[in-house]
Design an enzyme around this catalytic site. Structure first.
Site, PDB file in Angstrom:
ATOM      1  N   ARG A  89       4.177 -13.901 -20.871  1.00 30.40           N
ATOM      2  CA  ARG A  89       2.750 -13.664 -20.644  1.00 30.40           C
ATOM      3  C   ARG A  89       2.159 -14.719 -19.720  1.00 30.40           C
ATOM      4  O   ARG A  89       1.204 -14.476 -18.989  1.00 30.40           O
ATOM      5  CB  ARG A  89       1.969 -13.596 -21.969  1.00 30.40           C
ATOM      6  CG  ARG A  89       0.476 -13.349 -21.741  1.00 30.40           C
ATOM      7  CD  ARG A  89      -0.294 -12.881 -22.956  1.00 30.40           C
ATOM      8  NE  ARG A  89       0.107 -13.519 -24.173  1.00 30.40           N
ATOM      9  CZ  ARG A  89      -0.086 -14.805 -24.471  1.00 30.40           C
ATOM     10  NH1 ARG A  89      -0.704 -15.601 -23.613  1.00 30.40           N
ATOM     11  NH2 ARG A  89       0.337 -15.296 -25.609  1.00 30.40           N
ATOM     12  N   TYR A 126     -15.243   1.393  -6.647  1.00 32.67           N
ATOM     13  CA  TYR A 126     -14.366   2.187  -7.516  1.00 32.67           C
ATOM     14  C   TYR A 126     -15.080   2.417  -8.861  1.00 32.67           C
ATOM     15  O   TYR A 126     -15.734   1.514  -9.390  1.00 32.67           O
ATOM     16  CB  TYR A 126     -13.064   1.401  -7.704  1.00 32.67           C
ATOM     17  CG  TYR A 126     -12.041   2.087  -8.550  1.00 32.67           C
ATOM     18  CD1 TYR A 126     -11.386   3.230  -8.094  1.00 32.67           C
ATOM     19  CD2 TYR A 126     -11.722   1.598  -9.810  1.00 32.67           C
ATOM     20  CE1 TYR A 126     -10.441   3.863  -8.883  1.00 32.67           C
ATOM     21  CE2 TYR A 126     -10.767   2.225 -10.599  1.00 32.67           C
ATOM     22  CZ  TYR A 126     -10.138   3.357 -10.128  1.00 32.67           C
ATOM     23  OH  TYR A 126      -9.202   3.979 -10.901  1.00 32.67           O
ATOM     24  N   ASP A 140     -12.358  -6.123  -2.453  1.00 32.89           N
ATOM     25  CA  ASP A 140     -11.294  -5.230  -2.927  1.00 32.89           C
ATOM     26  C   ASP A 140     -10.730  -4.528  -1.693  1.00 32.89           C
ATOM     27  O   ASP A 140     -11.389  -3.685  -1.093  1.00 32.89           O
ATOM     28  CB  ASP A 140     -11.898  -4.229  -3.929  1.00 32.89           C
ATOM     29  CG  ASP A 140     -10.868  -3.239  -4.476  1.00 32.89           C
ATOM     30  OD1 ASP A 140      -9.829  -3.029  -3.830  1.00 32.89           O
ATOM     31  OD2 ASP A 140     -11.142  -2.656  -5.546  1.00 32.89           O
ATOM     32  N   LYS A 193      -1.734   1.538  -5.671  1.00 24.32           N
ATOM     33  CA  LYS A 193      -2.001   2.500  -4.607  1.00 24.32           C
ATOM     34  C   LYS A 193      -1.043   2.297  -3.433  1.00 24.32           C
ATOM     35  O   LYS A 193       0.130   2.465  -3.585  1.00 24.32           O
ATOM     36  CB  LYS A 193      -3.472   2.397  -4.192  1.00 24.32           C
ATOM     37  CG  LYS A 193      -4.449   2.391  -5.382  1.00 24.32           C
ATOM     38  CD  LYS A 193      -4.511   3.725  -6.095  1.00 24.32           C
ATOM     39  CE  LYS A 193      -5.299   3.673  -7.400  1.00 24.32           C
ATOM     40  NZ  LYS A 193      -6.630   3.088  -7.303  1.00 24.32           N
TER      41      LYS A 193
END
Ligand SMILES: *Cc1c(COP(=O)(O)O)cnc(C)c1O
Length: 391
Positions: free
Chosen positions: A52, A105, A177, A202
C-alpha cells in the site's frame, strides 16, 4: 514431515536482465533488521516495505508517465478519480476555496459539489474558456483551480495559459486534468500548471482493461503530501494493472496519432452527412475555440468528436442500435471506437435546461475514435445516421 516455506524469495541468479518489467504482487518485503527498516522508512535506504505504501510496478509505470509529461516524482493511484481526490482532499482543508471548470468530468464535479462542501471546503464552478470568469470566481481564500484542457463532451478548449498566469499572480495552485488531451498534444507543466493528473484508464493505458490514475506536482512537498494522503486512504493501484498499463503505454504514441487522425477525418465526414446538425472538433474552423486549439495543441487534435443528430431521443436510440460496429459505452480512449450519449449517461443528473445551456440535447453524441480503418467507421456511422433519419 516438517514443511518449510521458503521466504523471503530470492530470485534465481541471472547475469542477464529482463527486457519486460517483472510483476511484483508481493504485499510485504523482508528487510534485514530494525536499523535497515528504519533507514527505509526515513528515506536513507531505497526499498519497499508494504505494497500500500508503494511497489515496483507502480513506480515503473509512474516513471514512464513522468517522462511523457516532462516531470519527476509522479505517483500512480488506483483510478483517475483517486488522482482527482488526492489533489482536492490531499491538498485542501476546511476554510479553503476551490474553483473548478464548469464542464469537468462528472465525478469530479460531484466531488466538488457534494463532498468538498461537507468537509468545509467551498467550491465555485467557472467557465475555463473565459479567463475573466475564472478571475471573478477567485476569493482571498482560494487555494486551487482545477481545469481540464478540453472539456467533455462539448470539446471546449480552456485558456490554460491565461489561467496559469492568473493563478501565479494570485498565489493559487493550478491543477490540470490532461486525460483528454494527453502529453502528446499538451504538456501543462510547460504552460505553468502546478499539478497535472490523468485517468490512465483512458488513452494512456488504452485498452479498457485497467482502472488507474497518475498525478504529479512541480513542488516536491505537494507531491509528498498527495502521496501520504493516497497511502493513508488506500488509493493503491494493483501491480497487475500497473503492468498492463505499462504494456499499453508502449504503443500510446502510435495509437494517439492514428486515433486523432481518424477523428479529424471522421469529423469532416460527419459534417457533410444529412441529419447531422453540428459537429464539434477543436481544430475545425467552425469550432468556437478553433484558434486557441490550433495554437495550444501543437498541430495535434484529439481523438474525440461530438455531434448532434436531428430527431431527438428517438433518432438517438435508432443511431446507437444501428451503428453496431462501435460499442455504445460511456468510456474513451480505447483502441476501438466508442459512442456515448451524454444526456443518458455522464450528464443525466443535470436538468434538460442545464444540459441545453451547455449544448447537450437528446441528439448529442460523443465519439471516442479508435484505430479502425476510416472506411469501416464511415460505413458504421452511415448506417447509424440512416436509421436515425428513418426513426
Ligand atoms: C475518466 C476520467 C476521469 C476519472 O478516471 P477513472 O480512471 O475512471 O477514475 C477523470 N477525468 C477525466 C477527464 C476522465 O475522462
Amino acid at each position: 514431515m516438517k514443511k518449510t516455506i521458503q521466504r523471503p524469495v530470492v530470485p534465481p541468479a541471472s547475469v542477464s536482465t529482463p527486457v519486460v518489467s517483472p510483476i511484483y504482487p508481493s504485499v510485504v518485503y523482508a528487510s534485514d533488521d530494525p536499523d535497515g527498516l528504519d533507514a527505509q522508512y526515513e528515506g536513507g535506504a531505497a526499498g519497499y516495505t508494504y505494497a500500500r505504501e508503494g511497489h515496483p510496478n507502480a513506480d515503473l509505470l509512474a516513471r514512464r508517465i513522468d517522462a511523457l509529461e516532462g516531470c519527476s516524482g509522479g505517483i500512480v493511484l488506483g483510478s483517475g478519480m483517486a488522482a482527482v481526490a488526492a489533489v482536492l482532499l490531499g491538498l485542501c482543508g476546511a476554510g479553503d476555496h476551490v474553483v473548478g471548470g464548469n464542464q469537468l468530468y462528472g465525478r469530479s464535479l460531484r466531488l466538488m459539489a457534494e463532498d468538498l462542501p461537507r468537509l468545509g471546503i467551498a467550491t465555485t464552478l467557472a467557465d475555463p474558456t473565459d479567463m475573466a470568469a475564472v478571475e471573478a470566481a477567485l476569493r482571498p481564500e482560494t487555494r486551487l483551480v482545477l481545469i481540464e484542457v478540453v472539456s467533455n463532451p462539448t470539446l471546449r478548449v480552456a485558456d490554460i495559459e491565461g489561467i496559469a498566469r492568473l493563478c501565479r499572480d494570485r498565489g493559487v495552485l493550478l491543477a490540470v486534468d490532461n486525460t483528454f488531451t494527453t502529453p502528446l498534444a499538451v504538456r501543462p507543466f510547460a504552460l505553468g500548471a502546478d499539478i497535472v493528473l490523468h485517468s490512465v484508464t483512458k488513452l494512456l493505458a488504452g485498452h479498457s482493461d485497467v482502472t488507474l490514475g497518475w498525478v504529479a506536482a512541480r513542488d516536491p512537498d505537494l507531491a509528498v503530501r498527495m502521496r501520504v494522503f493516497a497511502v493513508t486512504t488506500g488509493m493503491t493501484p494493483s501491480p497487475f494493472d500497473c503492468w498492463l498499463a505499462e504494456r499499453g503505454l508502449a504503443t500510446f504514441a502510435l495509437r494517439f496519432d492514428a486515433a486523432q487522425r481518424n477523428a479529424a477525418a471522421l469529423a469532416d465526414w460527419l459534417a457533410g452527412q444529412a441529419g447531422v446538425r453540428r459537429v464539434l472538433y477543436p481544430t475545425r474552423a467552425d469550432h468556437p475555440d478553433h484558434n486557441r486549439a490550433a495554437a495550444l495543441l501543437g498541430g495535434q487534435g484529439c481523438n474525440m468528436v461530438s455531434f448532434e443528430v436531428a430527431g431527438g431521443r428517438k433518432a438517438a436510440n435508432a443511431l446507437a442500435r444501428a451503428a453496431d460496429g462501435v460499442a455504445f459505452a460511456p468510456t474513451l480512449g480505447d483502441v476501438g471506437t466508442t459512442l456515448s450519449h451524454a444526456a443518458s449517461s455522464s450528464h443525466r443528473a443535470l436538468s434538460p435546461e442545464a444540459r441545453a445551456a451547455i449544448g447537450i440535447t437528446e441528439g448529442f453524441f460523443r465519439v471516442s475514435v479508435g484505430l479502425e480503418p476510416l472506411d469501416a467507421l464511415k460505413t458504421t456511422f452511415a448506417a447509424g445516421l440512416a436509421a436515425a433519419r428513418d426513426a
